[in-house]
Design a protein around this motif. Structure first.
Motif, PDB file in Angstrom:
ATOM      1  N   LYS A 189       0.855  -1.267   0.247  1.00 59.66           N
ATOM      2  CA  LYS A 189      -0.060   0.402  -0.608  1.00 59.66           C
ATOM      3  C   LYS A 189       1.131   0.760   0.103  1.00 59.66           C
ATOM      4  O   LYS A 189       0.856   2.105   0.323  1.00 59.66           O
ATOM      5  CB  LYS A 189      -1.207   0.194   1.436  1.00 59.66           C
ATOM      6  N   ARG A 190       1.733   1.175  -0.956  1.00 58.58           N
ATOM      7  CA  ARG A 190       2.857   2.359  -1.212  1.00 58.58           C
ATOM      8  C   ARG A 190       2.650   3.949  -1.083  1.00 58.58           C
ATOM      9  O   ARG A 190       0.553   3.423  -2.086  1.00 58.58           O
ATOM     10  CB  ARG A 190       3.396   2.387  -2.139  1.00 58.58           C
ATOM     11  N   LYS A 191       2.471   4.724  -0.796  1.00 57.35           N
ATOM     12  CA  LYS A 191       2.899   6.223  -0.598  1.00 57.35           C
ATOM     13  C   LYS A 191       2.585   7.653  -1.496  1.00 57.35           C
ATOM     14  O   LYS A 191       4.088   6.793  -1.878  1.00 57.35           O
ATOM     15  CB  LYS A 191       2.342   6.449   1.345  1.00 57.35           C
ATOM     16  N   TYR A 192       2.143   7.555  -2.185  1.00 51.40           N
ATOM     17  CA  TYR A 192       2.524   8.572  -3.045  1.00 51.40           C
ATOM     18  C   TYR A 192       2.193  10.139  -3.056  1.00 51.40           C
ATOM     19  O   TYR A 192       1.037  10.697  -3.048  1.00 51.40           O
ATOM     20  CB  TYR A 192       2.423   8.029  -4.830  1.00 51.40           C
ATOM     21  N   PRO A 193       2.520  10.863  -1.387  1.00 53.30           N
ATOM     22  CA  PRO A 193       2.620  11.677  -1.121  1.00 53.30           C
ATOM     23  C   PRO A 193       2.060  13.155  -2.559  1.00 53.30           C
ATOM     24  O   PRO A 193       1.032  13.716  -1.984  1.00 53.30           O
ATOM     25  CB  PRO A 193       2.883  12.634  -0.139  1.00 53.30           C
ATOM     26  N   GLU A 194       2.545  13.248  -3.077  1.00 54.38           N
ATOM     27  CA  GLU A 194       2.262  14.377  -3.823  1.00 54.38           C
ATOM     28  C   GLU A 194       1.295  14.257  -5.014  1.00 54.38           C
ATOM     29  O   GLU A 194       0.093  14.643  -5.350  1.00 54.38           O
ATOM     30  CB  GLU A 194       3.724  14.182  -4.845  1.00 54.38           C
ATOM     31  N   GLN A 195       1.058  12.311  -5.058  1.00 54.50           N
ATOM     32  CA  GLN A 195      -0.228  12.599  -6.251  1.00 54.50           C
ATOM     33  C   GLN A 195      -1.660  12.556  -5.793  1.00 54.50           C
ATOM     34  O   GLN A 195      -2.234  13.183  -5.244  1.00 54.50           O
ATOM     35  CB  GLN A 195      -0.066  10.990  -6.350  1.00 54.50           C
ATOM     36  N   GLU A 196      -1.332  11.997  -3.877  1.00 55.78           N
ATOM     37  CA  GLU A 196      -2.959  12.394  -3.332  1.00 55.78           C
ATOM     38  C   GLU A 196      -2.836  13.656  -3.368  1.00 55.78           C
ATOM     39  O   GLU A 196      -3.674  13.784  -2.884  1.00 55.78           O
ATOM     40  CB  GLU A 196      -1.686  11.602  -1.259  1.00 55.78           C
ATOM     41  N   ALA A 197      -1.266  14.270  -2.806  1.00 55.29           N
ATOM     42  CA  ALA A 197      -2.187  16.419  -2.594  1.00 55.29           C
ATOM     43  C   ALA A 197      -2.473  16.298  -4.286  1.00 55.29           C
ATOM     44  O   ALA A 197      -3.933  17.200  -3.612  1.00 55.29           O
ATOM     45  CB  ALA A 197      -0.447  16.799  -2.694  1.00 55.29           C
ATOM     46  N   VAL A 198      -2.135  16.258  -5.462  1.00 64.41           N
ATOM     47  CA  VAL A 198      -3.072  16.183  -5.823  1.00 64.41           C
ATOM     48  C   VAL A 198      -4.556  15.536  -6.626  1.00 64.41           C
ATOM     49  O   VAL A 198      -5.432  16.664  -6.487  1.00 64.41           O
ATOM     50  CB  VAL A 198      -2.450  15.743  -7.393  1.00 64.41           C
ATOM     51  N   HIS A 199      -4.750  14.368  -5.852  1.00 64.68           N
ATOM     52  CA  HIS A 199      -6.030  13.486  -5.921  1.00 64.68           C
ATOM     53  C   HIS A 199      -7.066  14.969  -4.507  1.00 64.68           C
ATOM     54  O   HIS A 199      -8.288  15.200  -5.111  1.00 64.68           O
ATOM     55  CB  HIS A 199      -6.089  12.513  -5.077  1.00 64.68           C
ATOM     56  N   LYS A 200      -6.149  15.384  -3.487  1.00 66.23           N
ATOM     57  CA  LYS A 200      -7.171  16.032  -2.963  1.00 66.23           C
ATOM     58  C   LYS A 200      -7.690  17.615  -3.347  1.00 66.23           C
ATOM     59  O   LYS A 200      -8.692  18.001  -2.334  1.00 66.23           O
ATOM     60  CB  LYS A 200      -6.430  16.183  -1.281  1.00 66.23           C
ATOM     61  N   ALA A 201      -6.527  18.044  -3.592  1.00 66.25           N
ATOM     62  CA  ALA A 201      -6.795  19.362  -4.777  1.00 66.25           C
ATOM     63  C   ALA A 201      -8.223  19.104  -5.204  1.00 66.25           C
ATOM     64  O   ALA A 201      -9.250  20.387  -5.537  1.00 66.25           O
ATOM     65  CB  ALA A 201      -5.893  19.501  -4.950  1.00 66.25           C
ATOM     66  N   TRP A 202      -8.050  18.239  -6.092  1.00 70.58           N
ATOM     67  CA  TRP A 202      -8.905  17.975  -7.144  1.00 70.58           C
ATOM     68  C   TRP A 202     -10.277  17.653  -6.415  1.00 70.58           C
ATOM     69  O   TRP A 202     -11.041  18.502  -6.824  1.00 70.58           O
ATOM     70  CB  TRP A 202      -8.501  16.656  -8.219  1.00 70.58           C
ATOM     71  N   ARG A 203      -9.906  16.627  -5.644  1.00 68.65           N
ATOM     72  CA  ARG A 203     -11.686  16.851  -4.865  1.00 68.65           C
ATOM     73  C   ARG A 203     -12.460  17.907  -4.190  1.00 68.65           C
ATOM     74  O   ARG A 203     -13.283  18.140  -4.506  1.00 68.65           O
ATOM     75  CB  ARG A 203     -11.508  15.607  -4.078  1.00 68.65           C
ATOM     76  N   GLU A 204     -11.386  18.889  -3.869  1.00 69.53           N
ATOM     77  CA  GLU A 204     -11.510  20.237  -2.946  1.00 69.53           C
ATOM     78  C   GLU A 204     -12.265  20.687  -4.082  1.00 69.53           C
ATOM     79  O   GLU A 204     -13.414  21.159  -4.279  1.00 69.53           O
ATOM     80  CB  GLU A 204     -10.432  20.840  -2.587  1.00 69.53           C
ATOM     81  N   GLY A 205     -12.089  20.389  -5.029  1.00 73.52           N
ATOM     82  CA  GLY A 205     -11.984  21.986  -6.524  1.00 73.52           C
ATOM     83  C   GLY A 205     -13.110  21.497  -7.028  1.00 73.52           C
ATOM     84  O   GLY A 205     -14.159  22.225  -7.380  1.00 73.52           O
ATOM     85  N   PHE A 206     -13.272  19.961  -7.047  1.00 75.58           N
ATOM     86  CA  PHE A 206     -14.427  19.673  -8.347  1.00 75.58           C
ATOM     87  C   PHE A 206     -16.023  19.218  -7.434  1.00 75.58           C
ATOM     88  O   PHE A 206     -16.841  19.605  -7.647  1.00 75.58           O
ATOM     89  CB  PHE A 206     -13.640  17.807  -8.638  1.00 75.58           C
ATOM     90  N   ARG A 207     -15.596  19.796  -6.036  1.00 71.64           N
ATOM     91  CA  ARG A 207     -16.964  19.282  -5.311  1.00 71.64           C
ATOM     92  C   ARG A 207     -17.946  20.552  -5.831  1.00 71.64           C
ATOM     93  O   ARG A 207     -19.455  20.200  -5.608  1.00 71.64           O
ATOM     94  CB  ARG A 207     -16.381  19.909  -3.305  1.00 71.64           C
ATOM     95  N   ASN A 208     -17.543  22.050  -5.270  1.00 74.26           N
ATOM     96  CA  ASN A 208     -18.038  22.656  -5.858  1.00 74.26           C
ATOM     97  C   ASN A 208     -19.125  22.362  -8.056  1.00 74.26           C
ATOM     98  O   ASN A 208     -20.539  22.841  -7.442  1.00 74.26           O
ATOM     99  CB  ASN A 208     -17.229  24.162  -6.328  1.00 74.26           C
TER     100      ASN A 208
END
Length: 230
Positions: A189-208
């Motif tokens: 379950k390898r972590k990719y912090p930079e990609q996870e940050a991109v996913h989080k930012a995308w969801r925050e923007g697309f929520r609207n």
């Protein structure tokens, strides 16, 4: 979300999109990657989308409301296999500085995979060959698709055929090792912090956008609520 099969074995689905079939150099890389997956204890399935009937997206938006594309062809069965996999290997030769038309059509039919981040928890990588040295651009297209759909990319392998047979042999070796590494990434379950940050930012923007279309995109709304994203 990534789920191992009942035996705890990682399931990897590979997409072959070269119309050259068995004569494809990209397929050579893909076969090596699948050998690596098997050596690491994974289970594989290769899907040749050039032999399937996958029609163009018509932008009807029905999938946002129902969760299912209404077009009657092979797309939904391919998507079902992708969603049941723990990992995905994308492959395409460089056609006019892009992926093949067959793979682009598959991508175009997948807007709901993006809307609902259906590759969340999945891992993947990409493979390409090109006559010239321009391989990274095509790899980036495939890896970007994986990420925009919520998944993580562990990298890619490309080969510029102009560099000769030794370059191809080296790329085959790297593809094999990346296949092995894909299984390990899933297993740990390898972590990719930079990609996870991109996913989080995308969801925050697309929520609207989801909220603005909540009356029409009912399946999207229900999915986002179930995921705790809104």
């Amino acid at each position: 979300m990534s789920v191992c099969n009942k035996d705890g074995i990682m399931k990897i689905v590979a997409i072959q999109s070269s119309p050259r079939g068995k004569d494809s150099n990209t397929l050579k890389l893909l076969n090596a990657a699948l050998e690596g997956v098997t050596a690491a204890g994974g289970e594989t399935e290769l899907i040749d989308i050039t032999k399937l009937n996958i029609k163009y997206c018509t932008a009807c938006n029905v999938c946002y409301k129902t969760g299912v594309c209404p077009i009657k062809d092979d797309y939904n069965s391919v998507l079902e296999k992708l969603l049941s996999a723990d990992g995905i290997i994308w492959s395409s030769p460089n056609y006019m500085a892009n992926v093949t038309a067959q793979l682009k059509t598959l991508f175009d039919r997948s807007p709901n995979v993006t809307h609902e981040q259906l590759f969340d928890g999945k891992y993947g990588f990409s493979l390409t060959t090109a006559g010239s040295r321009d391989v990274n651009f095509v790899l980036d297209i495939m890896n970007a698709f994986m990420r925009i759909c919520g998944g993580n990319s562990i990298g890619g392998v490309g080969c510029a055929m102009v560099q000769g047979q030794s370059a191809m042999e080296a790329a085959i070796g790297r593809s094999y090792e990346m296949g092995r590494d894909l299984v390990e990434a899933i297993r740990e379950k390898r972590k990719y912090p930079e990609q996870e940050a991109v996913h989080k930012a995308w969801r925050e923007g697309f929520r609207n956008i989801i909220i603005a279309n909540k009356e029409q995109w009912t399946h999207n709304v229900d999915h986002w609520i179930s995921k705790g994203w809104m």
